[in-house]
Design a protein around this motif. Sequence first.
Motif, PDB file in Angstrom:
ATOM      1  N   GLU A   9      55.385 -17.459 -25.765  1.00 54.00           N
ATOM      2  CA  GLU A   9      55.086 -18.618 -24.915  1.00 54.00           C
ATOM      3  C   GLU A   9      55.108 -19.907 -25.729  1.00 54.00           C
ATOM      4  OE1 GLU A   9      51.325 -17.741 -23.233  1.00 54.00           O
ATOM      5  OE2 GLU A   9      52.092 -16.287 -21.787  1.00 54.00           O
ATOM      6  N   VAL A  10      54.533 -19.815 -26.903  1.00 56.99           N
ATOM      7  CA  VAL A  10      54.470 -20.999 -27.756  1.00 56.99           C
ATOM      8  C   VAL A  10      55.867 -21.430 -28.208  1.00 56.99           C
ATOM      9  CG1 VAL A  10      53.639 -21.888 -29.968  1.00 56.99           C
ATOM     10  CG2 VAL A  10      52.133 -20.518 -28.544  1.00 56.99           C
ATOM     11  N   VAL A  11      56.698 -20.457 -28.564  1.00 56.38           N
ATOM     12  CA  VAL A  11      58.063 -20.769 -28.988  1.00 56.38           C
ATOM     13  C   VAL A  11      58.841 -21.408 -27.835  1.00 56.38           C
ATOM     14  CG1 VAL A  11      60.271 -19.761 -29.683  1.00 56.38           C
ATOM     15  CG2 VAL A  11      58.173 -19.042 -30.805  1.00 56.38           C
ATOM     16  N   SER A  12      58.619 -20.925 -26.610  1.00 59.99           N
ATOM     17  CA  SER A  12      59.315 -21.512 -25.462  1.00 59.99           C
ATOM     18  C   SER A  12      58.899 -22.968 -25.265  1.00 59.99           C
ATOM     19  CB  SER A  12      59.036 -20.700 -24.193  1.00 59.99           C
ATOM     20  OG  SER A  12      57.684 -20.796 -23.815  1.00 59.99           O
ATOM     21  N   ILE A  13      57.611 -23.276 -25.486  1.00 58.78           N
ATOM     22  CA  ILE A  13      57.145 -24.671 -25.413  1.00 58.78           C
ATOM     23  C   ILE A  13      57.843 -25.517 -26.478  1.00 58.78           C
ATOM     24  CG2 ILE A  13      55.154 -26.189 -25.777  1.00 58.78           C
ATOM     25  CD1 ILE A  13      53.419 -24.024 -24.502  1.00 58.78           C
ATOM     26  N   ALA A  14      57.968 -24.939 -27.674  1.00 54.69           N
ATOM     27  CA  ALA A  14      58.620 -25.663 -28.769  1.00 54.69           C
ATOM     28  C   ALA A  14      60.071 -25.994 -28.415  1.00 54.69           C
ATOM     29  CB  ALA A  14      58.576 -24.835 -30.047  1.00 54.69           C
ATOM     30  N   TRP A  15      60.774 -25.037 -27.819  1.00 56.09           N
ATOM     31  CA  TRP A  15      62.171 -25.274 -27.465  1.00 56.09           C
ATOM     32  C   TRP A  15      62.308 -26.331 -26.375  1.00 56.09           C
ATOM     33  CZ3 TRP A  15      66.119 -24.559 -30.295  1.00 56.09           C
ATOM     34  CH2 TRP A  15      66.182 -23.498 -31.206  1.00 56.09           C
ATOM     35  N   ILE A  16      61.358 -26.340 -25.441  1.00 54.41           N
ATOM     36  CA  ILE A  16      61.370 -27.369 -24.393  1.00 54.41           C
ATOM     37  C   ILE A  16      61.229 -28.757 -25.011  1.00 54.41           C
ATOM     38  CG2 ILE A  16      60.086 -28.309 -22.423  1.00 54.41           C
ATOM     39  CD1 ILE A  16      59.318 -25.394 -21.738  1.00 54.41           C
ATOM     40  N   LEU A  17      60.306 -28.866 -25.959  1.00 56.58           N
ATOM     41  CA  LEU A  17      60.079 -30.149 -26.628  1.00 56.58           C
ATOM     42  C   LEU A  17      61.285 -30.559 -27.470  1.00 56.58           C
ATOM     43  CD1 LEU A  17      56.386 -29.538 -27.743  1.00 56.58           C
ATOM     44  CD2 LEU A  17      57.137 -31.168 -26.005  1.00 56.58           C
ATOM     45  N   ILE A 176      67.800 -35.985 -18.647  1.00 57.26           N
ATOM     46  CA  ILE A 176      67.240 -35.718 -17.317  1.00 57.26           C
ATOM     47  C   ILE A 176      66.884 -34.243 -17.171  1.00 57.26           C
ATOM     48  CG2 ILE A 176      67.815 -35.640 -14.849  1.00 57.26           C
ATOM     49  CD1 ILE A 176      69.445 -38.233 -15.326  1.00 57.26           C
ATOM     50  N   ILE A 177      67.756 -33.363 -17.674  1.00 57.66           N
ATOM     51  CA  ILE A 177      67.461 -31.923 -17.656  1.00 57.66           C
ATOM     52  C   ILE A 177      66.199 -31.628 -18.467  1.00 57.66           C
ATOM     53  CG2 ILE A 177      68.275 -29.661 -18.440  1.00 57.66           C
ATOM     54  CD1 ILE A 177      71.135 -30.634 -17.800  1.00 57.66           C
ATOM     55  N   ALA A 178      66.085 -32.266 -19.653  1.00 55.43           N
ATOM     56  CA  ALA A 178      64.903 -32.064 -20.499  1.00 55.43           C
ATOM     57  C   ALA A 178      63.636 -32.527 -19.791  1.00 55.43           C
ATOM     58  CB  ALA A 178      65.071 -32.814 -21.823  1.00 55.43           C
ATOM     59  N   LEU A 179      63.714 -33.650 -19.068  1.00 54.09           N
ATOM     60  CA  LEU A 179      62.551 -34.150 -18.319  1.00 54.09           C
ATOM     61  C   LEU A 179      62.149 -33.188 -17.207  1.00 54.09           C
ATOM     62  CD1 LEU A 179      63.084 -38.016 -17.879  1.00 54.09           C
ATOM     63  CD2 LEU A 179      61.193 -36.868 -19.058  1.00 54.09           C
ATOM     64  N   LEU A 180      63.125 -32.679 -16.486  1.00 55.66           N
ATOM     65  CA  LEU A 180      62.840 -31.762 -15.382  1.00 55.66           C
ATOM     66  C   LEU A 180      62.210 -30.465 -15.886  1.00 55.66           C
ATOM     67  CD1 LEU A 180      66.083 -32.223 -13.222  1.00 55.66           C
ATOM     68  CD2 LEU A 180      63.772 -33.053 -12.694  1.00 55.66           C
ATOM     69  N   TRP A 184      58.322 -29.083 -15.271  1.00 60.78           N
ATOM     70  CA  TRP A 184      58.174 -27.770 -14.647  1.00 60.78           C
ATOM     71  C   TRP A 184      57.409 -26.794 -15.535  1.00 60.78           C
ATOM     72  CZ3 TRP A 184      62.504 -23.615 -14.484  1.00 60.78           C
ATOM     73  CH2 TRP A 184      62.101 -22.540 -13.695  1.00 60.78           C
ATOM     74  N   LYS A 185      57.722 -26.775 -16.837  1.00 63.05           N
ATOM     75  CA  LYS A 185      57.223 -25.718 -17.716  1.00 63.05           C
ATOM     76  C   LYS A 185      56.166 -26.161 -18.731  1.00 63.05           C
ATOM     77  CE  LYS A 185      59.724 -22.006 -16.606  1.00 63.05           C
ATOM     78  NZ  LYS A 185      59.107 -20.708 -16.276  1.00 63.05           N
ATOM     79  N   LEU A 186      56.124 -27.449 -19.067  1.00 67.40           N
ATOM     80  CA  LEU A 186      55.237 -27.890 -20.142  1.00 67.40           C
ATOM     81  C   LEU A 186      53.799 -28.000 -19.651  1.00 67.40           C
ATOM     82  CD1 LEU A 186      55.955 -28.635 -23.080  1.00 67.40           C
ATOM     83  CD2 LEU A 186      55.833 -31.034 -22.410  1.00 67.40           C
ATOM     84  N   PRO A 187      52.850 -27.399 -20.362  1.00 63.91           N
ATOM     85  CA  PRO A 187      51.443 -27.517 -19.954  1.00 63.91           C
ATOM     86  C   PRO A 187      50.889 -28.902 -20.290  1.00 63.91           C
ATOM     87  CG  PRO A 187      51.592 -26.338 -22.028  1.00 63.91           C
ATOM     88  CD  PRO A 187      53.005 -26.576 -21.575  1.00 63.91           C
ATOM     89  N   LYS A 188      49.730 -29.208 -19.734  1.00 63.03           N
ATOM     90  CA  LYS A 188      49.082 -30.481 -20.055  1.00 63.03           C
ATOM     91  C   LYS A 188      48.349 -30.372 -21.387  1.00 63.03           C
ATOM     92  CE  LYS A 188      48.478 -32.622 -15.524  1.00 63.03           C
ATOM     93  NZ  LYS A 188      47.523 -33.315 -14.630  1.00 63.03           N
ATOM     94  N   PHE A 189      48.278 -31.490 -22.078  1.00 59.12           N
ATOM     95  CA  PHE A 189      47.540 -31.568 -23.335  1.00 59.12           C
ATOM     96  C   PHE A 189      46.492 -32.665 -23.171  1.00 59.12           C
ATOM     97  CE2 PHE A 189      51.660 -29.853 -24.308  1.00 59.12           C
ATOM     98  CZ  PHE A 189      51.445 -28.922 -25.306  1.00 59.12           C
ATOM     99  N   GLU A 190      45.243 -32.272 -23.076  1.00 61.62           N
ATOM    100  CA  GLU A 190      44.184 -33.230 -22.785  1.00 61.62           C
ATOM    101  C   GLU A 190      44.053 -34.281 -23.883  1.00 61.62           C
ATOM    102  OE1 GLU A 190      42.539 -33.493 -19.996  1.00 61.62           O
ATOM    103  OE2 GLU A 190      43.607 -31.761 -19.168  1.00 61.62           O
ATOM    104  N   ALA A 191      43.699 -35.501 -23.466  1.00 61.88           N
ATOM    105  CA  ALA A 191      43.461 -36.587 -24.428  1.00 61.88           C
ATOM    106  C   ALA A 191      42.314 -36.214 -25.352  1.00 61.88           C
ATOM    107  CB  ALA A 191      43.144 -37.871 -23.680  1.00 61.88           C
ATOM    108  N   MET A 192      42.448 -36.501 -26.638  1.00 64.39           N
ATOM    109  CA  MET A 192      41.437 -36.116 -27.629  1.00 64.39           C
ATOM    110  C   MET A 192      40.364 -37.179 -27.805  1.00 64.39           C
ATOM    111  SD  MET A 192      43.925 -34.388 -30.505  1.00 64.39           S
ATOM    112  CE  MET A 192      45.211 -35.638 -30.371  1.00 64.39           C
ATOM    113  N   ASN A 193      40.717 -38.443 -27.553  1.00 61.74           N
ATOM    114  CA  ASN A 193      39.744 -39.526 -27.736  1.00 61.74           C
ATOM    115  C   ASN A 193      40.154 -40.705 -26.861  1.00 61.74           C
ATOM    116  OD1 ASN A 193      37.878 -41.408 -28.581  1.00 61.74           O
ATOM    117  ND2 ASN A 193      38.787 -41.688 -30.617  1.00 61.74           N
ATOM    118  N   LYS A 194      39.660 -40.724 -25.612  1.00 63.35           N
ATOM    119  CA  LYS A 194      40.075 -41.747 -24.657  1.00 63.35           C
ATOM    120  C   LYS A 194      39.601 -43.150 -25.028  1.00 63.35           C
ATOM    121  CE  LYS A 194      40.573 -38.692 -20.683  1.00 63.35           C
ATOM    122  NZ  LYS A 194      40.225 -38.422 -19.263  1.00 63.35           N
TER     123      LYS A 194
END
Length: 462
Positions: A9-17, A176-180, A184-194
């Motif tokens: 799962e982590v590797v798939s996130i890396a490839w998306i990025l 545009i493909i990368a954005l879509l 669709w697949k990238l999880p949220k990453f919460e702000a660390m210090n608002k």
Amino acid sequence: MENEKFPKEVVSIAWILVLGAVLPMLDSTIVNIAVNDLANVFSASFTVTQWVVTGYVLALGIAVPFSGWLMQKYDGKGVYMGALGLFLLASLLAGLSWDIQSLIAFRVLQGFASGIIIPTLTALIAQVAGENLGRLMSVVGIPVVFGPIIGPVIGGFILQHLQWEWLFFVNLPIGIIALLIAQWKLPKFEAMNKSAKLDWLGIMLLALLSGMFILGITEIRTENVHVTGILAFIISFVSLISYLFYARKRKDQALIPLDLFKSKNFSASFLSLFLAGFATNGPMLLFPLFFQNVFDLNVITAALWLIPQGVGMLVVRPMVGTLTDKYGARLVVLPSIAITIIGTLPFAFFDADTAQWIIWVVLFIRGMGVGGITIPVMSDSFVGLQKSQVPAASIATRIIQNVGAASGSAILATVVSNALLQETTINHFAHAYHVGFVTSLIFMVLSIIPALYLTNKLEQSN
């Protein structure tokens, strides 16, 4: 089963990025091959047109502190997608440019977006990687390694078969493909210090310092000293003095705290990165022009001639980290500087009659040298620093590396332009580029001095 599934799962996130990050890495080199064509299209001088490359690189450095602040204050997914969206908008506008000034402005915007994308990508992967960080960073490194190799080739192919606008429009479908996919697949990453704050004044002063310094270089001529150039240098100097007073007052809260320079390793690395960025990146701008103007190559052939240098960098990359850990940065960087000099010096003598294979071999040697400089210097900049100083040191080294690269392009472009004003024949034309290569060699030799103060682990063990 969970342990086996997690890395996948982590590797798939890396490839998306990485899919989105490929475009900024390609754009850092894809335009180098097009400087001649763009100068002709917009009827602009080489000195002005080189800002299409220099402005992009300079904006990369200026954007670095914004990336860290945005990641702390906002959702990481939103920051990444927003920066990629800005990059695509800038690409569209660059392709629609109506004159050289508008193209330079949109390239600066492109560079700024790129300067946010790359650090954000690294930070997001570090958050999800856990024990797999090393493996995933090797994935992230793919566009970094291959961008300089295939970027000019793609640029040459586009110029040979399409209009210059497609140097920038080519980003749109992939982006545009990368954005879509990210949406669709990238999880949220919460702000660390608002509540995180950005050092706006520090950024402004450093941007003025570097931008005006480079503008001053391009506006000064050997025969006619332009008022604009003098004024730019004055603004740059005032910005430097102002920042020193400001940073002294702000102490650890400054964008680049002055306390960092109490570390011998950081100071040596800081100066090394500037000189290395200058001496290695400047010739990258000259090579394709040298091949096109002196050897009368078309853009694709000129781009293919650059491949041996990229391969040389690729060959040494796996060894550099291991050697640095074993022997220290000094014993890796000094031989790398020597190899880079060996791989650059012959270009001060090459002319239209030089055999092709000789040029390719020399470029391969140069690539091996260039590939062994930046990584060891970067790693050595953190030696001896306190943990709390590491984030500021990371920002400082990334900024100075890009400022050095932008300065190198600007200075060598100015040197060659001044020499070209007096050249008429092909041989004399080649001499103008020889002057540029010699200038880069002078700064490469100067980079030996700070490299002597980098870590030597053999010396420490005795």
